[in-house]
Design a protein around this motif. Structure first.
Motif, short mmCIF file in Angstrom:
data_model
loop_
_atom_site.label_atom_id
_atom_site.label_comp_id
_atom_site.label_asym_id
_atom_site.label_seq_id
_atom_site.Cartn_x
_atom_site.Cartn_y
_atom_site.Cartn_z
N LEU A 132 0.86 -1.18 0.00
CA LEU A 132 0.00 0.00 0.00
C LEU A 132 0.89 1.23 0.00
O LEU A 132 1.77 1.38 0.86
CB LEU A 132 -0.89 0.00 1.25
CG LEU A 132 -1.75 1.24 1.47
CD1 LEU A 132 -2.81 1.36 0.39
CD2 LEU A 132 -2.40 1.20 2.86
N GLU A 133 0.70 2.11 -0.98
CA GLU A 133 1.49 3.34 -1.05
C GLU A 133 0.91 4.34 -0.04
O GLU A 133 -0.28 4.67 -0.09
CB GLU A 133 1.46 3.94 -2.44
CG GLU A 133 2.38 5.15 -2.59
CD GLU A 133 2.49 5.63 -4.03
OE1 GLU A 133 3.32 6.53 -4.28
OE2 GLU A 133 1.75 5.11 -4.89
N VAL A 134 1.74 4.82 0.87
CA VAL A 134 1.28 5.74 1.91
C VAL A 134 1.77 7.16 1.69
O VAL A 134 1.24 8.11 2.27
CB VAL A 134 1.71 5.25 3.31
CG1 VAL A 134 1.00 3.96 3.66
CG2 VAL A 134 3.23 5.06 3.39
N ASP A 135 2.79 7.31 0.87
CA ASP A 135 3.34 8.63 0.56
C ASP A 135 4.25 8.47 -0.65
O ASP A 135 4.51 7.34 -1.09
CB ASP A 135 4.12 9.18 1.76
CG ASP A 135 4.26 10.70 1.74
OD1 ASP A 135 3.87 11.30 0.71
OD2 ASP A 135 4.74 11.28 2.72
N LYS A 136 4.76 9.56 -1.15
CA LYS A 136 5.66 9.48 -2.29
C LYS A 136 6.88 8.64 -1.92
O LYS A 136 7.59 8.92 -0.95
CB LYS A 136 6.11 10.89 -2.69
CG LYS A 136 7.01 10.90 -3.93
CD LYS A 136 7.44 12.31 -4.27
CE LYS A 136 8.36 12.30 -5.49
NZ LYS A 136 8.83 13.68 -5.81
N ASP A 137 7.11 7.58 -2.68
CA ASP A 137 8.24 6.67 -2.50
C ASP A 137 8.16 5.83 -1.23
O ASP A 137 9.11 5.12 -0.89
CB ASP A 137 9.59 7.44 -2.48
CG ASP A 137 9.83 8.20 -3.76
OD1 ASP A 137 9.31 7.77 -4.80
OD2 ASP A 137 10.53 9.23 -3.71
N LYS A 138 7.03 5.90 -0.51
CA LYS A 138 6.91 5.14 0.74
C LYS A 138 5.75 4.15 0.63
O LYS A 138 4.64 4.51 0.24
CB LYS A 138 6.68 6.08 1.92
CG LYS A 138 7.85 7.00 2.23
CD LYS A 138 7.55 7.90 3.41
CE LYS A 138 8.70 8.85 3.70
NZ LYS A 138 8.40 9.76 4.83
N TYR A 139 6.04 2.90 1.02
CA TYR A 139 5.06 1.83 0.91
C TYR A 139 5.04 1.02 2.20
O TYR A 139 6.02 1.01 2.96
CB TYR A 139 5.40 0.91 -0.26
CG TYR A 139 5.45 1.62 -1.60
CD1 TYR A 139 4.36 1.61 -2.47
CD2 TYR A 139 6.59 2.33 -1.99
CE1 TYR A 139 4.40 2.28 -3.69
CE2 TYR A 139 6.65 3.00 -3.21
CZ TYR A 139 5.55 2.97 -4.05
OH TYR A 139 5.59 3.63 -5.25
N ILE A 140 3.93 0.30 2.43
CA ILE A 140 3.77 -0.46 3.66
C ILE A 140 3.20 -1.84 3.35
O ILE A 140 2.34 -1.98 2.47
CB ILE A 140 2.88 0.30 4.67
CG1 ILE A 140 2.84 -0.41 6.02
CG2 ILE A 140 1.48 0.52 4.12
CD1 ILE A 140 2.17 0.42 7.11
N ASP A 141 3.67 -2.83 4.07
CA ASP A 141 3.17 -4.20 3.97
C ASP A 141 2.70 -4.61 5.37
O ASP A 141 3.50 -4.68 6.30
CB ASP A 141 4.28 -5.13 3.49
CG ASP A 141 3.82 -6.58 3.32
OD1 ASP A 141 2.67 -6.88 3.68
OD2 ASP A 141 4.62 -7.40 2.83
#
Length: 324
Positions: free
Chosen positions: A28-37
């Protein structure tokens, strides 16, 4: 007093190795260039990806309470679980030793009974103002009027005190489970102490390897937490200025000490800062003066005359109660 430990472990990878992991995940993309699993969140581990052009990182945020299923702190068991989960998640390609411990958050939830009391404590503690070695800071998701947050000027330590119910209510999402969680957080002041630099982590763990750091920090978690908490939050009960003055006059027989204590109460009320009040006094032993307040169970920080409440017990009394 129960202190939860949340460890952040980070691994920096080159582009090819990062992409090999990154492409396989449902993120899941949470911010520019930042993702979470969040696939391992139920096991206490959230995986963060930073797909930066200059530095690509994979971080694990490890909530020890969830990872250990609420069975109490056990650093050796936590390390065993981490080694197992990391091996499973990365297909045996990486291990715990490939990560660096980059942050530790120590959290204590203080049950003061009601939302009104939470608000009263935050209002009076915000009058602590500036503290030696720390500067006020704002954090996204925390209402400034419902929190008191400081960041170390050079020590790699941050301190947060906030209305937990209000902080969670600000987050997106819904459902019955969320509403149940929100109900359970009413009347809770959350206090956090964060070690945010490698220097702070080494200084408090006395180790350079990640396994040793987790063990050392877990063992010293209460000492680390209380060391910062007591540096910032004055001990003793909070009263209106007039009542605080009466208590000092009744309990302090040394007239010279009494005058200095009354002067400090006046200056803190005037300058809205313990540090600025101490500087204005030019007193060579500020810690001795604060210790005199602790001895009589009184905080030099007073309740604003505009507040409806006339007194508040020392926050330390709640911590002692939780430890019993």
């Amino acid at each position: 007093m129960y202190i939860n430990q949340v460890f952040k472990l980070t691994m920096v990878l080159d582009a090819d190795k990062f992409d090999r992991i990154f492409r396989k995940r449902d993120l899941l993309e949470v911010d520019k260039d930042k993702y979470i699993d969040v696939s391992m969140a139920h096991k206490g581990i959230t995986v963060l990806y930073r797909d930066s052009r200059y530095k690509k990182k994979v971080s694990l945020v490890v909530d020890s309470t969830v990872a250990l299923k609420g069975k109490g702190p056990d650093a050796h068991k936590l390390i065993h679980k981490l080694e197992k989960r990391i091996g499973e998640y990365f297909g045996g390609r990486y291990s715990l030793e490939d990560f660096t411990l980059t942050e530790l958050t120590l959290t204590a939830d203080i049950n003061v009974g009601s939302q009104d009391t939470v608000a009263s404590y935050i209002r009076v503690i915000r009058r602590v103002g500036k503290v030696k070695g720390f500067s006020p800071v704002r954090y996204e998701g925390l209402d400034e009027g419902k929190s008191f947050c400081l960041e170390g000027n050079s020590n790699g330590i941050s301190f947060l005190l906030y209305d937990l119910h209000a902080a969670l209510a600000n987050r997106s999402g819904g459902g019955g489970l969320r509403q149940a969680i929100l109900r359970d957080t009413k009347g809770i002041l959350r206090a956090e102490v964060r070690l945010t630099s490698s220097k702070a982590i080494r200084n408090h763990s006395n180790r350079d390897d990640i396994t040793g750091q987790i063990l050392g920090l877990s063992e010293r978690s209460e000492k680390i937490f209380m060391g910062t908490f007591s540096q910032i939050i004055p001990n003793g009960g909070f009263y209106k200025k007039g009542e605080a003055v009466n208590i000092v006059r009744q309990k302090i027989r040394d007239l010279r000490l009494q005058r200095k204590m009354l002067r400090l109460i006046e200056l803190i009320s005037e300058k809205k800062s313990v540090l600025l009040a101490q500087k204005a006094m030019s007193y060579r032993e500020p810690d001795r003066l604060l210790a005199a307040f602790t001895d009589i169970g009184l905080s030099p920080v007073t309740i604003s005359k505009r507040m409806d409440v006339n007194s508040l017990p020392s926050l330390y009394s709640y911590l002692d109660r939780d430890a019993a």
